[in-house]
Design an enzyme around this catalytic site. Structure first.
Site, PDB file in Angstrom:
ATOM      1  N   ASP A 186     -67.009  15.891   5.341  1.00 50.43           N
ATOM      2  CA  ASP A 186     -66.815  15.030   6.512  1.00 50.43           C
ATOM      3  C   ASP A 186     -65.463  14.327   6.464  1.00 50.43           C
ATOM      4  O   ASP A 186     -64.804  14.274   5.421  1.00 50.43           O
ATOM      5  CB  ASP A 186     -67.945  13.989   6.597  1.00 50.43           C
ATOM      6  N   GLU A 189     -69.718  11.586   2.734  1.00 53.45           N
ATOM      7  CA  GLU A 189     -69.010  10.684   1.797  1.00 53.45           C
ATOM      8  C   GLU A 189     -68.403   9.505   2.535  1.00 53.45           C
ATOM      9  O   GLU A 189     -68.436   8.372   2.056  1.00 53.45           O
ATOM     10  CB  GLU A 189     -67.908  11.466   1.061  1.00 53.45           C
TER      11      GLU A 189
END
Ligand SMILES: *[C@@H]1O[C@H](CO)[C@@H](O)[C@H](O)[C@H]1NC(C)=O
Ligand SMILES: *[C@@H]1O[C@H](CO)[C@@H](O)[C@H](O)[C@H]1NC(C)=O
Length: 523
Positions: free
Chosen positions: A111, A176
């Site tokens: 991400d 994350e």
């Protein structure tokens, strides 16, 4: 005359067509240069950058599907884990010769943070490469570069028939950027993670504006702190002691003094930003609402303030807790405090969450040597000012280094116009080839028979093996090996075998030394 004019016209038409086609081909090369070479590390990097994995709606399915296809093409094994629906984690594996050795885990999150396209020179998911080699994209530094570099390094090592001793895994994790709670945090608790038997892990780092690469051995732990004050309410016109606002302001004053003392150390150059405890006010909440704002002639009976705290692993969290209760929010001032710990602060053995960067950690030496073997330089190891997924693995006492090989690069993570230069990206692949081959060949492990520690098959008495195995430094190893050769009065028919054994160590500097020995007929 007319004829001449016609010729002129035809000639200028030809010139025009020539220039036109030139400009077409020029613009073609400027924008589509990578179409011509779909099969390059850069084009694969661009492909990954074009997958929109920004929050709030990251396209994990496309990211996993692309990365998996790359891994399979290289000949690696893959497995998709899904601890939370819609948030897949891709695990890639390259089996080593000795599966009983603890493995190496390379981590990268899929991400990225959002981008505001209107503030960018190029669309944030276009991965445009400018003529000076800058590849613009959200995630180009944080951290899609390492995602592809891991794979490209392995691709190159495999094409050179390199065989790892240790198994190497890559984990591509979700979420994350929003705390990792549905990603790495769940992963480390899973039986699948346990089965990996991870001995050492590498995770993302940050760009370095200078020549040296940065490396991170710890994160700071984030805490939320809310301080609530109570006090006697009263008319806005009255002066009296111990109102809620007065109590809260006293608390804020004390916290501000502490903040100043920490910041002074940074300003004086005694500590880096990430090495001190940071505390910053983030909200204040008080007052009695009225239809037009707040009641102005009333002193409220309650007030609260919120702070963002970042605790380096070198600080004692219990001492901070005591300081909060005794100095920042003492009950005698009718103050209470609430700490919201966002992630672990100690490992499961109660030790600070940090990875040693000295001789007490053999992985550190292997990593450091691998960087210099590849012609790179490391700056002093740092604590990361923010947090990464590494904290979840450090909590299990797994040594983790944060590293992204980006030197001479401005630090642009989470900023507009994030970019990485093609040359920096390509050099990073070489750096990882060195790191991955060194880590996966490092077999010194106390639990193993000494002859297997260095992956050596040496013809000679076992007592000579110990001294070889105990030392991880290649120069020292070479000396040991020469000593062994001397003990044996130079190798007889076993020379070829020894040479093969040395080659298996895959340490560049060492291999070069051996080459010299061989040329001199000493091997
Ligand atoms: C704390 O609250 C008590 C009870 O309301 C009050 O008597 C006392 O004066 C307060 N002290 C301070 C310092 O606010
Ligand atoms: C490594 O560093 C740690 C922490 O600073 C220290 O306690 C330890 O003694 C050091 N070990 C070696 C071998 O230098």
């Amino acid at each position: 005359m007319a004829n001449f004019r016609l010729h002129c016209r035809l000639f200028s038409l030809a010139v025009f067509l020539f220039l036109f086609s030139f400009s077409l081909s020029f613009s073609h090369s400027q924008y589509d240069d990578d179409e011509s070479d779909q099969n390059s590390p850069i084009s694969r990097f661009q492909h990954y950058l074009r997958i929109k994995t920004a929050h709030p709606d990251p396209d994990y399915a496309s990211a996993v599907s692309f990365l998996e296809s790359q891994a399979l093409e290289i000949g690696l094994h893959t497995k998709i884990l899904e601890f939370v629906p819609g948030k897949p984690l891709l695990l890639v594996t390259w089996n080593g010769l000795n599966p009983s050795l603890p493995s190496i885990l390379l981590n990268s999150h899929m991400d990225s943070v959002p981008a505001e396209p209107s503030k960018w020179l190029y669309p944030p998911f276009s991965a445009v490469r400018t003529s000076d080699g800058k590849i613009f994209a959200r995630g180009s530094q944080d951290d899609k570069c390492i995602a592809i570099q891991y794979l490209e390094a392995i691709r190159n090592l495999r094409s050179r028939n390199f065989v790892p001793d240790r198994t190497i895994h890559i984990s591509y994790v979700p979420d994350e950027e929003i705390g990792g709670f549905d990603g790495a945090a769940k992963f480390v608790l899973s039986k699948e993670f346990k089965e990996l038997n991870v001995g050492f892990m590498m995770d993302e780092g940050q760009a370095s504006p200078g020549d040296e690469f940065r490396v991170f051995y710890a994160d700071r732990s984030p805490w939320g702190l809310i301080i609530r004050a109570e006090g006697t309410p009263g008319h806005g016109s009255r002066m009296y002691d111990n109102s809620a606002m007065e109590n809260l302001m006293k608390s804020v004053e004390i916290i501000s003094k502490f903040r100043e003392s920490q910041f002074d150390m940074v300003k004086a150059g005694e500590a880096a930003n990430s090495e001190v405890i940071s505390v910053n006010p983030v909200f204040v909440n008080a007052g009695i609402p009225s239809p037009t704002g707040f009641v102005m002639n009333m002193q409220p009976s309650e007030a609260e303030a919120g702070f963002d705290l970042r605790i380096p692993p070198t600080a004692d969290p219990d001492a901070i807790r005591r300081r909060i209760v005794e100095e920042w929010a003492p009950a005698r001032r009718n103050l209470t405090s609430q700490i919201i710990e966002k992630g672990p602060i100690r490992d499961y053995l109660g030790r600070p969450l940090l990875t040693m960067t000295n001789d007490s950690n053999p992985w550190w030496s292997v990593f450091k040597t691998a960087i210099s073997d590849a012609g790179g330089k490391l700056s002093r190891p740092e604590i990361l000012a923010s947090t990464t997924d590494a904290r979840f693995m450090r909590q299990l006492a797994i040594p983790v280094l944060g590293f992204s090989p980006m030197s001479n690069t401005p630090i642009l993570l989470h900023e507009h116009n994030e970019f990485l230069k093609d040359t920096v990206f390509l050099r990073g692949i070489k750096i990882y080839e060195s790191i991955i081959s060194a880590l996966s060949s490092f077999v010194a492990d106390a639990s193993l028979h000494p002859t297997k520690k260095m992956g050596l098959v040496i013809a000679g008495p076992p007592e000579t093996y110990h001294s070889v195995a105990a030392d991880q430094n290649s120069q020292a190893l070479l000396k040991h090996f020469q000593r062994i050769l001397a003990i044996h009065n130079k190798p007889q028919s076993s020379g070829g075998l020894q040479w093969l054994a040395l080659r298996r160590m895959k340490q560049k500097g060492f291999a070069a030394e051996c080459e010299k020995l061989r040329e001199n007929g000493e091997l």
